[in-house]
Design an enzyme around this catalytic site. Structure first.
Site, PDB file in Angstrom:
ATOM      1  N   HIS A 194       0.826  -1.211   0.000  1.00 37.13           N
ATOM      2  CA  HIS A 194       0.000   0.000   0.000  1.00 37.13           C
ATOM      3  C   HIS A 194       0.853   1.252   0.000  1.00 37.13           C
ATOM      4  O   HIS A 194       2.044   1.217   0.310  1.00 37.13           O
ATOM      5  CB  HIS A 194      -0.976   0.036   1.187  1.00 37.13           C
ATOM      6  CG  HIS A 194      -0.352   0.053   2.559  1.00 37.13           C
ATOM      7  ND1 HIS A 194      -0.113  -1.079   3.288  1.00 37.13           N
ATOM      8  CD2 HIS A 194       0.073   1.087   3.338  1.00 37.13           C
ATOM      9  CE1 HIS A 194       0.411  -0.758   4.461  1.00 37.13           C
ATOM     10  NE2 HIS A 194       0.547   0.567   4.518  1.00 37.13           N
ATOM     11  N   HIS A 249       3.875   7.129   3.676  1.00 33.37           N
ATOM     12  CA  HIS A 249       4.793   5.991   3.584  1.00 33.37           C
ATOM     13  C   HIS A 249       4.368   5.046   2.464  1.00 33.37           C
ATOM     14  O   HIS A 249       3.249   5.116   1.960  1.00 33.37           O
ATOM     15  CB  HIS A 249       4.906   5.236   4.916  1.00 33.37           C
ATOM     16  CG  HIS A 249       3.663   4.559   5.410  1.00 33.37           C
ATOM     17  ND1 HIS A 249       2.790   5.134   6.306  1.00 33.37           N
ATOM     18  CD2 HIS A 249       3.146   3.324   5.152  1.00 33.37           C
ATOM     19  CE1 HIS A 249       1.813   4.291   6.588  1.00 33.37           C
ATOM     20  NE2 HIS A 249       1.989   3.182   5.889  1.00 33.37           N
ATOM     21  N   GLU A 273       7.427   1.042   5.231  1.00 34.35           N
ATOM     22  CA  GLU A 273       6.836   0.006   6.080  1.00 34.35           C
ATOM     23  C   GLU A 273       7.097  -1.338   5.406  1.00 34.35           C
ATOM     24  O   GLU A 273       6.976  -1.456   4.181  1.00 34.35           O
ATOM     25  CB  GLU A 273       5.324   0.252   6.213  1.00 34.35           C
ATOM     26  CG  GLU A 273       4.599  -0.796   7.064  1.00 34.35           C
ATOM     27  CD  GLU A 273       3.084  -0.506   7.174  1.00 34.35           C
ATOM     28  OE1 GLU A 273       2.602   0.501   6.598  1.00 34.35           O
ATOM     29  OE2 GLU A 273       2.400  -1.312   7.827  1.00 34.35           O
TER      30      GLU A 273
HETATM   31  C1  LIG Z   1      -2.582   1.637   9.593  1.00 36.44           C
HETATM   32  C2  LIG Z   1      -1.670   0.806  10.449  1.00 36.44           C
HETATM   33  C3  LIG Z   1      -0.272   0.600   9.895  1.00 36.44           C
HETATM   34  C4  LIG Z   1      -0.347  -0.351   8.703  1.00 36.44           C
HETATM   35  O1  LIG Z   1      -0.507  -1.571   8.984  1.00 36.44           O
HETATM   36  O2  LIG Z   1      -0.274   0.028   7.539  1.00 36.44           O
HETATM   37  C5  LIG Z   1       0.336   1.932   9.539  1.00 36.44           C
HETATM   38  O3  LIG Z   1       0.674   2.273   8.451  1.00 36.44           O
HETATM   39  S1  LIG Z   1       0.549   2.976  10.907  1.00 36.44           S
HETATM   40  C6  LIG Z   1       1.253   4.466  10.211  1.00 36.44           C
HETATM   41  C7  LIG Z   1       1.708   5.361  11.274  1.00 36.44           C
HETATM   42  N1  LIG Z   1       2.838   4.817  11.975  1.00 36.44           N
HETATM   43  C8  LIG Z   1       4.096   5.197  11.750  1.00 36.44           C
HETATM   44  O4  LIG Z   1       4.369   6.063  10.909  1.00 36.44           O
HETATM   45  C9  LIG Z   1       5.158   4.524  12.594  1.00 36.44           C
HETATM   46  C10 LIG Z   1       6.544   4.912  12.204  1.00 36.44           C
HETATM   47  N2  LIG Z   1       6.739   6.370  12.212  1.00 36.44           N
HETATM   48  C11 LIG Z   1       7.467   6.994  13.156  1.00 36.44           C
HETATM   49  O5  LIG Z   1       8.026   6.397  14.053  1.00 36.44           O
HETATM   50  C12 LIG Z   1       7.534   8.499  13.055  1.00 36.44           C
HETATM   51  O6  LIG Z   1       6.463   8.970  12.274  1.00 36.44           O
HETATM   52  C13 LIG Z   1       8.865   8.985  12.405  1.00 36.44           C
HETATM   53  C14 LIG Z   1       9.048   8.447  10.997  1.00 36.44           C
HETATM   54  C15 LIG Z   1      10.060   8.602  13.303  1.00 36.44           C
HETATM   55  C16 LIG Z   1       8.803  10.508  12.303  1.00 36.44           C
HETATM   56  O7  LIG Z   1       8.597  11.038  13.569  1.00 36.44           O
HETATM   57  P1  LIG Z   1       8.301  12.606  13.754  1.00 36.44           P
HETATM   58  O8  LIG Z   1       8.310  12.858  15.222  1.00 36.44           O
HETATM   59  O9  LIG Z   1       7.113  13.020  12.990  1.00 36.44           O
HETATM   60  O10 LIG Z   1       9.408  13.371  13.021  1.00 36.44           O
HETATM   61  P2  LIG Z   1      10.959  13.564  13.295  1.00 36.44           P
HETATM   62  O11 LIG Z   1      11.179  14.991  13.610  1.00 36.44           O
HETATM   63  O12 LIG Z   1      11.544  12.555  14.236  1.00 36.44           O
HETATM   64  O13 LIG Z   1      11.460  13.266  11.834  1.00 36.44           O
HETATM   65  C17 LIG Z   1      12.812  13.144  11.527  1.00 36.44           C
HETATM   66  C18 LIG Z   1      12.973  13.564  10.077  1.00 36.44           C
HETATM   67  O14 LIG Z   1      12.225  12.680   9.218  1.00 36.44           O
HETATM   68  C19 LIG Z   1      11.275  13.444   8.448  1.00 36.44           C
HETATM   69  N3  LIG Z   1      10.042  12.670   8.326  1.00 36.44           N
HETATM   70  C20 LIG Z   1       9.163  12.421   9.311  1.00 36.44           C
HETATM   71  N4  LIG Z   1       8.158  11.693   8.845  1.00 36.44           N
HETATM   72  C21 LIG Z   1       8.402  11.491   7.538  1.00 36.44           C
HETATM   73  C22 LIG Z   1       7.696  10.809   6.512  1.00 36.44           C
HETATM   74  N5  LIG Z   1       6.532  10.196   6.751  1.00 36.44           N
HETATM   75  N6  LIG Z   1       8.222  10.777   5.277  1.00 36.44           N
HETATM   76  C23 LIG Z   1       9.403  11.398   4.993  1.00 36.44           C
HETATM   77  N7  LIG Z   1      10.139  12.075   5.950  1.00 36.44           N
HETATM   78  C24 LIG Z   1       9.608  12.119   7.198  1.00 36.44           C
HETATM   79  C25 LIG Z   1      11.066  14.720   9.225  1.00 36.44           C
HETATM   80  O15 LIG Z   1      10.628  15.737   8.372  1.00 36.44           O
HETATM   81  C26 LIG Z   1      12.459  14.972   9.784  1.00 36.44           C
HETATM   82  O16 LIG Z   1      13.263  15.523   8.768  1.00 36.44           O
HETATM   83  P3  LIG Z   1      14.143  16.837   9.019  1.00 36.44           P
HETATM   84  O17 LIG Z   1      13.161  17.929   9.283  1.00 36.44           O
HETATM   85  O18 LIG Z   1      14.920  17.017   7.750  1.00 36.44           O
HETATM   86  O19 LIG Z   1      15.007  16.521  10.216  1.00 36.44           O
HETATM   87 CO   LIG Z   2       0.783   1.493   6.432  1.00 36.55          CO
END
Ligand SMILES: CC[C@@H](C(=O)O)C(=O)SCCNC(=O)CCNC(=O)[C@H](O)C(C)(C)COP(=O)(O)OP(=O)(O)OC[C@H]1O[C@@H](n2cnc3c(N)ncnc32)[C@H](O)[C@@H]1OP(=O)(O)O
Ligand SMILES: [Co+2]
Length: 134
Positions: free
Chosen positions: A7, A79, A130
């Site tokens: 997905h 994602h 993922e």
């Molecule tokens: C529906 C259930 C399940 C399924 O079975 O399909 C799911 O899909 S659940 C979906 C939701 N769950 C998750 O996303 C779990 C994993 N994600 C995480 O742990 C966090 O979202 C993260 C990825 C660690 C980000 O955490 P966050 O606190 O929002 O941001 P940070 O400041 O730590 O981010 C660091 C850095 O990464 C960039 N970033 C964040 N999210 C994304 C993204 N989705 N895609 C691309 N880049 C992302 C963020 O902008 C930061 O970049 P800089 O600003 O350059 O440092």
């Molecule tokens: Co998902």
């Protein structure tokens, strides 16, 4: 190692509006909204012939998608999910290669009832990945 695209997930600020867009404007088959407190999201599945779209909206105070929506308030691709045959073997191989597995490293049960893991976006071309056990 990776197989089918399971997905693509899109984070949205208004789940009802996004569902209507996919159902009424794009003519897709959509599910009812489902709360997944374990993942901190409410999800609507859009069924396509060759893959699925997950429409995600934050659920609860610590949603992992809250930061993403704060940076992209109109929403966006959050994602991509690839299938793997053996998720623990995939995790071990990726960690050996230096990739960061998010959380405690143990797979959780995902939206489709199968184990899932997430990989840090900075290690995969700026895209949150993922993995789902096939
Ligand atoms: C529906 C259930 C399940 C399924 O079975 O399909 C799911 O899909 S659940 C979906 C939701 N769950 C998750 O996303 C779990 C994993 N994600 C995480 O742990 C966090 O979202 C993260 C990825 C660690 C980000 O955490 P966050 O606190 O929002 O941001 P940070 O400041 O730590 O981010 C660091 C850095 O990464 C960039 N970033 C964040 N999210 C994304 C993204 N989705 N895609 C691309 N880049 C992302 C963020 O902008 C930061 O970049 P800089 O600003 O350059 O440092
Ligand atoms: Co998902």
């Amino acid at each position: 190692m990776i197989g089918r695209l399971n997905h693509v997930a899109i984070a949205v600020p208004d789940l009802a509006a996004a569902t209507a867009t996919y159902r009424d404007t794009l003519g897709a088959t959509v599910s009812a909204a489902e709360d997944l407190p374990e993942h901190g999201v409410t999800v609507v599945f859009v069924e396509l012939p060759n893959t699925k779209i997950e429409l995600l909206h934050p659920l609860g105070d610590d949603s992992p998608i809250a930061g993403f929506l704060a940076k992209s308030p109109t929403g966006g691709i959050h994602h991509v999910c690839y299938e793997v045959d053996d998720i623990r073997a995939a995790r071990d191989r990726l960690e050996s290669a230096g990739a960061r597995v998010l959380g405690d490293g143990n797979p959780k049960i995902g939206a489709h009832g199968k184990p899932v893991l997430f990989l840090h976006p900075k290690d995969f071309c700026g895209t949150l990945v993922e993995l789902e056990q096939a």
